[in-house]
Write an enzyme that holds these catalytic residues in place. Structure first.
Site, mmCIF file in Angstrom:
data_model
loop_
_atom_site.group_PDB
_atom_site.id
_atom_site.type_symbol
_atom_site.label_atom_id
_atom_site.label_comp_id
_atom_site.label_asym_id
_atom_site.label_seq_id
_atom_site.Cartn_x
_atom_site.Cartn_y
_atom_site.Cartn_z
ATOM 1 N N GLU A 493 -6.815 -6.797 2.823
ATOM 2 C CA GLU A 493 -5.814 -6.538 3.855
ATOM 3 C C GLU A 493 -6.254 -5.302 4.646
ATOM 4 O O GLU A 493 -6.789 -5.433 5.720
ATOM 5 C CB GLU A 493 -4.435 -6.352 3.215
ATOM 6 C CG GLU A 493 -3.345 -6.290 4.262
ATOM 7 C CD GLU A 493 -2.045 -6.941 3.815
ATOM 8 O OE1 GLU A 493 -2.003 -7.543 2.742
ATOM 9 O OE2 GLU A 493 -1.064 -6.853 4.570
ATOM 10 N N GLU A 771 2.732 0.454 -3.787
ATOM 11 C CA GLU A 771 3.363 -0.313 -2.714
ATOM 12 C C GLU A 771 4.817 -0.646 -3.057
ATOM 13 O O GLU A 771 5.698 -0.574 -2.202
ATOM 14 C CB GLU A 771 2.574 -1.619 -2.535
ATOM 15 C CG GLU A 771 3.122 -2.563 -1.495
ATOM 16 C CD GLU A 771 2.178 -3.748 -1.275
ATOM 17 O OE1 GLU A 771 1.395 -4.069 -2.195
ATOM 18 O OE2 GLU A 771 2.221 -4.328 -0.182
ATOM 19 N N HIS A 792 -0.409 2.606 -1.686
ATOM 20 C CA HIS A 792 0.257 2.365 -0.403
ATOM 21 C C HIS A 792 1.041 3.631 -0.075
ATOM 22 O O HIS A 792 1.801 4.098 -0.924
ATOM 23 C CB HIS A 792 1.256 1.222 -0.600
ATOM 24 C CG HIS A 792 0.952 -0.012 0.168
ATOM 25 N ND1 HIS A 792 -0.140 -0.799 -0.084
ATOM 26 C CD2 HIS A 792 1.640 -0.635 1.171
ATOM 27 C CE1 HIS A 792 -0.106 -1.847 0.734
ATOM 28 N NE2 HIS A 792 0.959 -1.767 1.511
HETATM 29 C C1 BGC Z 1 1.397 -4.716 3.966
HETATM 30 C C2 BGC Z 1 2.429 -3.693 4.349
HETATM 31 C C3 BGC Z 1 2.955 -4.081 5.686
HETATM 32 C C4 BGC Z 1 3.660 -5.379 5.463
HETATM 33 C C5 BGC Z 1 4.449 -5.899 6.569
HETATM 34 C C6 BGC Z 1 2.094 -6.015 3.811
HETATM 35 O O1 BGC Z 1 1.262 -7.025 3.431
HETATM 36 O O2 BGC Z 1 0.693 -4.348 2.866
HETATM 37 O O3 BGC Z 1 2.163 -2.439 4.053
HETATM 38 O O4 BGC Z 1 3.681 -3.122 6.335
HETATM 39 O O5 BGC Z 1 2.792 -6.373 4.970
HETATM 40 O O6 BGC Z 1 5.654 -6.104 6.053
#
Ligand code: BGC
Length: 922
Positions: A493, A771, A792
Site C-alpha cells: 500500500e 493502524e 500507521h
Molecule cells: C489505509 C489508511 C487510509 C485508508 C482509507 C487504508 O487502507 O491504510 O491509512 O487512510 O485506507 O480509509
C-alpha cells in the site's frame, strides 16, 4: 577607559571595511537557511527566501533590522547580486531575495547581519551557500538514455547499468556539478565512488506531471584526464509495484538524464554531454529491484571496476535515446531520503533448522546489511516482517502482496557484505536463510531509511509509558516519510493517504521540521487534483486519470488543512499564495455538488471516521454506537475547510474572497445546526466523534456548547472511559475535553492501559503505533491480516496533544511561525515533571516544569523577537516568583490576571524561571 585605550579601539574599528564597527557581544545570526534548507544545491525558485536566527539571550531581545548580501560564489569579493541594505524590521524568516536575476547553474554565497532593539549591529554571519539548478528546459543539453524494457508488459528485466567515459583537460575545474534524474530510480558513481548519499532518488512524484532532479557537487571526485560516470537504474515507483496497483503504473522504460556542468577557473561554464559516450548493459548483478518486493542480487555478476577508467566495456552496448517525457523537470527541494542511522540487533534465534531470526528491537524502515558466507551460487534470503508467529518465525500475513524479501546469490568469497538498494522494508525482524555457517548477532546491522527531516521538538516526562508512546509516534512518523507521507511502510500500500496526513500534520510539525517535505507534497496534491477541483484520497495518485479515489471527506480536506498547518508553523505566506486557488476549488467543488450545503453527494469511497470503535473485534465491547453519521462527518469537514479557505484568503490579502468564504462557512454552520443538532445539545448520532468535531470546528451556538460537552463526557463514560473514535476524531476529542475543562478525562484516555488505548499497544510490546486499536489482542491474536499495519501514524496524532498540553506549547494562529505562542501546561497527579523543546523557524522554545516540595516550577525560553502568553497552574496565584522575585516586578513579565487556580502572564523573549505553590491537583 583611558584615552589611549579608547583611541586604540577607535582605530581598530576604523579599519573595518564597510563602515560599521563590529559590536563586541552582539553575536552573529546563525542557522542560515535558504528555502528552509541548509546550503541547498540546485534550487529553482527565482527569488529564494532566507531565514536566520538571532543569537541574543537577553530579555526582550529582538531584531530591529537586517542586511542580507548575496554574491556569486566566484566573485565573492566583487559586486553583490543583492545587497538589501539595512532594512528595518523584526522579521528574520522567509525574507525573499530581491536582487539581480540569479543565473542557471551558478553558485552563490550569502551572509546576514542584524540590528538589535538599540540599533546595534551584530557581527556578520558565517557565509552560507546555495546554488541554482537548471532553470530553463533548454539548459538541459543531454538526452534520456536507457535500455528498453522486455517486450512483455509487466515483465521486468535486470537493472540497467550505464557508464560514460569523459576527459577533463585544459583549465582546471573550479567546481563540477552533476544534475541527474531518472524515470525509475538511479544511483550514480564517479570514478568508483558513490555520488552523494541520497537513496531512492529522484523520489516519488506524479512522473506524468513533475519529475524532480537532484544536484551534486562532484568536484572532489573528478580527476584530470579520463573519468567515468556510472549509473544503475531500477524500477522504483515509476515502473515497479506501487501501492494497490499493478507494475508499470507510470511507464515501462527506465531512463537516466545526467549532465555535468564544469565551472572553469576563469568562471566560464562547460557542459559535459555524455550522449554519445554512454554504454549500457543489463548483465549486472541487480536481477530485480522493487520497492515492495525487495531485491534479487547475484554477486557472481558483479563487474569489478565498471565505474572506473580502464574497464573493458566492449561487451556493453550503446543505450537507446528516449524521447523526453512530457513532465516538467523541477529541482528537488525537500530533504532527501537517506540512511539516517544504524540499529544493532538485540536478539538472534533459530526457530527452525537453517532459519535465523534477528530482532532489531525496533519496528523501523530500511533494510539490513548482512555479513554472509557460503559457496558461490548459494542464495541467501532475508525475509523482513513486523512481528513473529507463535513458533518464532516471521509473521508475514499482514504484508499482503509485498514480498519484502531480499535474495543475495553469493559470489563465494570467504565473507561477503550484502546490502540491498532501490527498495525499503517496514520491519523489526529479519529471517535469514541459506547461510553456510550459523550467524552471530553482529552479522546484521539495521539501516534506517526515510526522508531526512531536520530536528523539531523533543519531549520527555515523568511517565515512562508516555515517553515510550512518544518514541513510538516518532518512529512511526519517520517510517512513513518516504518522500511522500505514507500510511504504512510494509504492506503493498504505502500510499500518501491524505486523511492520515492531515490528522497527523501538527504532530509531525512538533516532531520534525516539516516545511520542505510538506511543501513538496502539496505540489503532489495539486498535481492530483481533478479538473473539477476534487482532491484525491492519496497523493501522488497513480490512477488520478480514472477518477477513482477522489473527493472523500477529511481525506480531500487535507488539501486545505495541511497548507494551513504549514502557514501556522512556518509563517509561509508564499505557500498559501501558491496553494490558495487549489484549496478554493476544492471547497467550490463540494458546494457545486451539494447546493443545500449538507455534504451528501460526491463523497467517493467515504471512509468516514476510519477504524472507529465499531470496527473493534473484542468481547464485551459494543458492536454499534461509535460511528458518527456520515452526513454529520462530511458536513463538519465542509464547514471547516470553507472556514480555513476564508482565513487563507484573509492572510494573503484577498479580502473579497475572505468575505465570500466566511459567508459560505456561516451558512454551512447554520445548516449543520438545523439538520444535526437538537436544543438539548445532541449532535445527531450521539457519538464521541460527533461532539468532538462539532465542538472542535466551532459548529455549535455558544449557548449549546456546555450541553454538548456534557454529552461528549457521557459518550466517553458509555465506553467505560475509553476512546470509541477513529483516525479522524480522536485528537479533536482530546482537545475539546481540555478546552471544556475536562483535562482529567483526556488524561484518563491518554493513560489507559486497557484496550482500546495507546498504553495497551505498548503493553503488547509495540515499538510503533498500530493502524488499529486492536491490531493485536492478548489471547485473540492479530486483527484481520488483510489490513493490519503495525506502523500507521494516524492514531499517533495524539503526539500533538502531548506537546500542546503536557509541555504546553501551542502555536497562535494570529501570529504564525511562533511569532507569538502560548505556554499552558496542564497538570495531572500522575505526572511530576515534563521537559522539552521545539525548534521553530524563529528559534528554540524550551519548557521544563516540575512539581516538587509543594512548589510548581516552570523554566521557559522564549526565542528572540517572539513573545508568549503563559498560563501557569498555581495553588496560590498571589505567590508567584520569577527568578526569585515577585513575578510582577520581573523585567519582561506582565501579569495579565490571577484567578483562583492559575496566573496569566505575557512575557517577552528570554529565559524565565517561575515558581508558585503547586495547585491542589498534586
Ligand atoms: C489505509 C489508511 C487510509 C485508508 C482509507 C487504508 O487502507 O491504510 O491509512 O487512510 O485506507 O480509509
Amino acid at each position: 577607559m583611558s584615552l589611549l585605550v579608547t583611541l586604540a579601539v577607535w582605530m581598530l574599528c576604523a579599519q573595518v571595511p564597510g563602515g560599521e564597527p563590529p559590536q563586541p557581544g552582539l553575536a552573529a545570526p546563525s542557522a542560515l537557511r535558504c528555502e528552509y534548507l541548509a546550503d541547498p544545491m540546485g534550487i529553482d525558485v527565482s527569488s529564494p527566501r532566507f531565514s536566520w536566527l538571532v543569537s541574543d539571550p537577553r530579555r526582550g531581545a529582538r531584531q530591529s533590522g537586517y542586511q542580507v548580501v548575496v554574491h556569486r560564489e566566484d566573485a565573492a569579493a566583487g559586486e553583490p547580486v543583492w545587497d538589501s541594505g539595512k532594512v528595518a524590521g523584526e522579521e528574520g524568516c522567509n525574507i525573499a531575495f530581491a536582487g539581480r536575476a540569479l543565473e542557471s547553474g551558478r553558485a552563490y554565497t550569502w551572509k546576514v547581519r542584524t540590528w538589535d532593539a538599540d540599533d546595534r549591529a551584530s557581527e556578520w554571519s558565517e557565509p552560507a551557500h546555495f546554488s541554482m539548478g537548471l532553470l530553463a528546459p533548454a539548459d538541459w543539453k543531454c538526452a534520456w538514455v536507457g535500455l528498453p524494457a522486455p517486450p512483455e508488459p509487466g515483465v521486468r528485466g535486470p537493472a540497467t547499468m550505464l557508464r560514460a567515459r569523459f576527459t577533463l583537460g585544459g583549465l582546471g575545474a573550479r567546481r563540477a556539478t552533476l544534475y541527474a534524474t531518472a524515470l525509475g530510480l538511479y544511483e550514480c558513481r564517479l570514478n568508483g565512488r558513490r555520488i552523494g548519499d541520497r537513496v531512492l532518488a529522484p523520489e516519488w512524484t506524479d512522473y506524468r506531471t513533475r519529475i524532480q532532479y537532484q544536484t551534486y557537487d562532484v568536484t572532489p571526485l573528478l580527476t584530470q584526464g579520463e573519468n567515468v560516470l556510472g549509473a544503475v537504474l531500477a524500477d522504483g515507483w515509476y515502473a515497479g509495484k506501487v501501492g494497490l496497483f499493478k507494475r508499470e503504473t507510470y511507464g515501462r522504460d527506465l531512463a537516466l538524464r545526467a549532465q555535468l556542468q564544469v565551472e572553469l577557473a576563469d568562471g566560464s561554464m562547460q557542459v559535459v554531454v555524455f550522449d554519445g559516450s554512454w554504454r549500457a548493459t543489463s548483465g549486472g548483478p541487480w536481477l530485480a529491484a522493487d520497492i515492495l518486493d525487495g531485491v534479487r542480487y547475484d554477486g557472481r555478476r558483479q563487474m569489478s571496476g565498471w565505474d572506473r577508467p580502464g574497464f573493458d566495456d566492449s561487451a556493453w552496448i550503446a543505450p537507446q535515446i528516449f524521447q523526453p517525457p512530457a513532465a516538467a523537470l523541477v529541482a528537488q527541494m525537500n530533504d532527501p531520503v537517506r540512511v539516517t542511522g544504524s540499529m544493532r540487533p538485540v536478539a538472534l534465534t533459530r526457530p527452525k533448522a537453517g532459519e535465523y531470526v534477528f530482532d532489531l528491537g525496533q519496528n523501523m524502515t530500511g533494510w539490513v546489511r548482512l555479513l554472509a558466507s557460503g559457496p558461490a551460487g548459494a542464495p541467501v534470503t532475508l525475509q523482513y516482517a513486523e512481528a513473529l508467529n507463535p513458533d518464532g518465525t516471521v509473521y508475514t500475513a499482514n504484508l499482503r502482496g509485498a514480498a519484502q524479501r531480499d535474495t543475495f546469490i553469493l559470489a563465494g568469497r570467504p565473507s561477503e557484505m550484502v546490502e540491498p538498494a532501490f527498495t525499503y522494508h517496514g520491519f523489526r525482524y529479519v529471517q535469514v536463510s541459506g547461510l553456510g555457517t550459523p550467524p552471530v548477532l553482529d552479522d546484521v546491522v539495521g539501516r534506517v531509511v526515510h526522508s531526512d527531516l531536520p530536528p523539531g521538538g523533543t519531549f520527555e516526562c515523568s511517565d515512562a509509558m508516555l515517553n515510550k508512546l512518544m518514541s513510538n509516534i516518532v518512529w512511526t512518523h519517520l517510517a512513513n516519510m518516504q518522500s511522500t507521507p505514507t500510511d504504512c511502510p510494509q504492506r503493498d500500500e504505502r500510499l500518501g493517504w491524505m486523511g492520515d496526513a492531515q490528522v497527523f500534520a501538527q504532530a509531525a510539525c512538533f516532531n520534525r521540521d516539516m516545511a520542505s517535505f510538506f511543501t513538496k507534497w502539496l505540489a503532489d496534491v495539486r498535481d492530483a487534483q481533478s479538473p473539477d477541483g476534487a482532491y484525491p484520497d492519496f497523493a501522488p495518485n497513480p490512477v488520478v486519470s480514472t477518477g477513482k479515489f477522489m473527493s472523500v471527506p477529511a481525506w480531500g480536506d487535507a488539501g486545505v488543512i495541511v497548507p494551513w498547518r504549514i502557514y501556522q508553523n512556518y509563517a509561509d505566506l508564499r505557500l498559501l499564495q501558491t496553494h490558495f486557488e487549489s484549496a478554493r476549488r476544492w471547497v467550490d467543488s463540494i458546494q457545486s455538488r451539494n447546493p443545500d450545503l449538507v455534504w451528501h453527494a460526491a463523497r467517493g469511497n467515504d471512509y468516514n471516521d476510519w477504524l472507529n470503535g465499531d470496527t473493534l473485534k473484542l468481547d464485551d465491547w459494543p458492536r454499534k454506537g461509535a460511528e458518527i453519521p456520515r452526513d454529520v462527518f462530511a458536513t463538519a469537514f465542509f464547514e471547516h475547510s470553507t472556514r480555513l479557505v476564508s482565513r487563507m484568503a484573509h492572510a494573503i490579502g484577498r479580502e473579497d474572497d475572505a468575505a465570500k468564504y466566511t459567508r459560505l462557512a456561516d451558512d454551512i454552520r447554520r445548516v449543520f445546526q438545523e439538520k444535526f443538532c437538537t436544543p438539548d445539545g445532541t449532535v445527531e448520532g450521539d457519538t464521541q466523534a460527533g461532539y468532538a468535531l462539532a465542538l472542535h470546528f466551532d459548529l455549535l451556538p455558544q449557548a449549546l456548547r456546555p450541553a454538548a460537552v456534557a454529552k461528549l463526557v457521557q459518550a466517553v463514560h458509555r465506553y467505560n472511559d475509553h476512546v470509541a473514535t477513529g483516525f479522524i476524531s480522536t485528537v479533536p476529542m482530546m482537545e475539546e475535553l481540555v478546552r471544556a475543562g475536562h483535562a482529567d478525562l483526556a488524561y484518563t484516555l491518554l493513560l489507559n492501559r486497557t484496550i482500546p488505548s495507546w498504553g495497551y499497544m505498548i503493553d503488547q510490546g509495540a515499538t510503533t503505533v498500530w493502524e488499529r486499536w486492536d491490531g493485536y489482542v492478548a489471547g485473540r491474536g492479530f486483527q484481520d491480516p488483510g489490513m493490519n499495519s503495525l506502523a500507521h501514524y494516524a492514531i499517533g496524532s495524539v503526539g500533538e496533544w502531548m506537546y500542546r498540553h503536557i509541555l504546553g506549547i501551542n502555536p497562535d494562529d494570529e501570529h504564525p511561525g511562533y511569532r507569538h505562542f502560548e505556554v499552558r501546561p496542564v497538570l495531572h497527579p500522575s505526572l511530576t515533571w515534563a521537559r522539552g523543546s521545539l525548534r521553530t523557524i524563529r528559534g528554540e522554545i524550551r519548557v521544563d516544569w516540575v512539581v516538587a516540595e509543594g512548589q510548581f516550577r516552570l523554566g521557559l525560553t522564549v526565542p528572540p523577537g517572539t513573545s508568549a502568553r503563559v498560563v501557569l497552574p498555581s495553588g496560590d496565584p498571589t505567590h508567584l516568583t520569577e527568578g526569585g522575585r515577585p513575578a510582577a516586578e520581573s523585567p519582561g513579565v506582565h501579569v495579565v490576571s490571577a484567578g483562583s487556580s492559575e496566573v496569566v502572564l505575557d512575557v517577552t523573549s528570554g529565559r524565565f524561571d517561575f515558581e508558585t505553590p503547586a495547585p491542589s491537583v498534586h
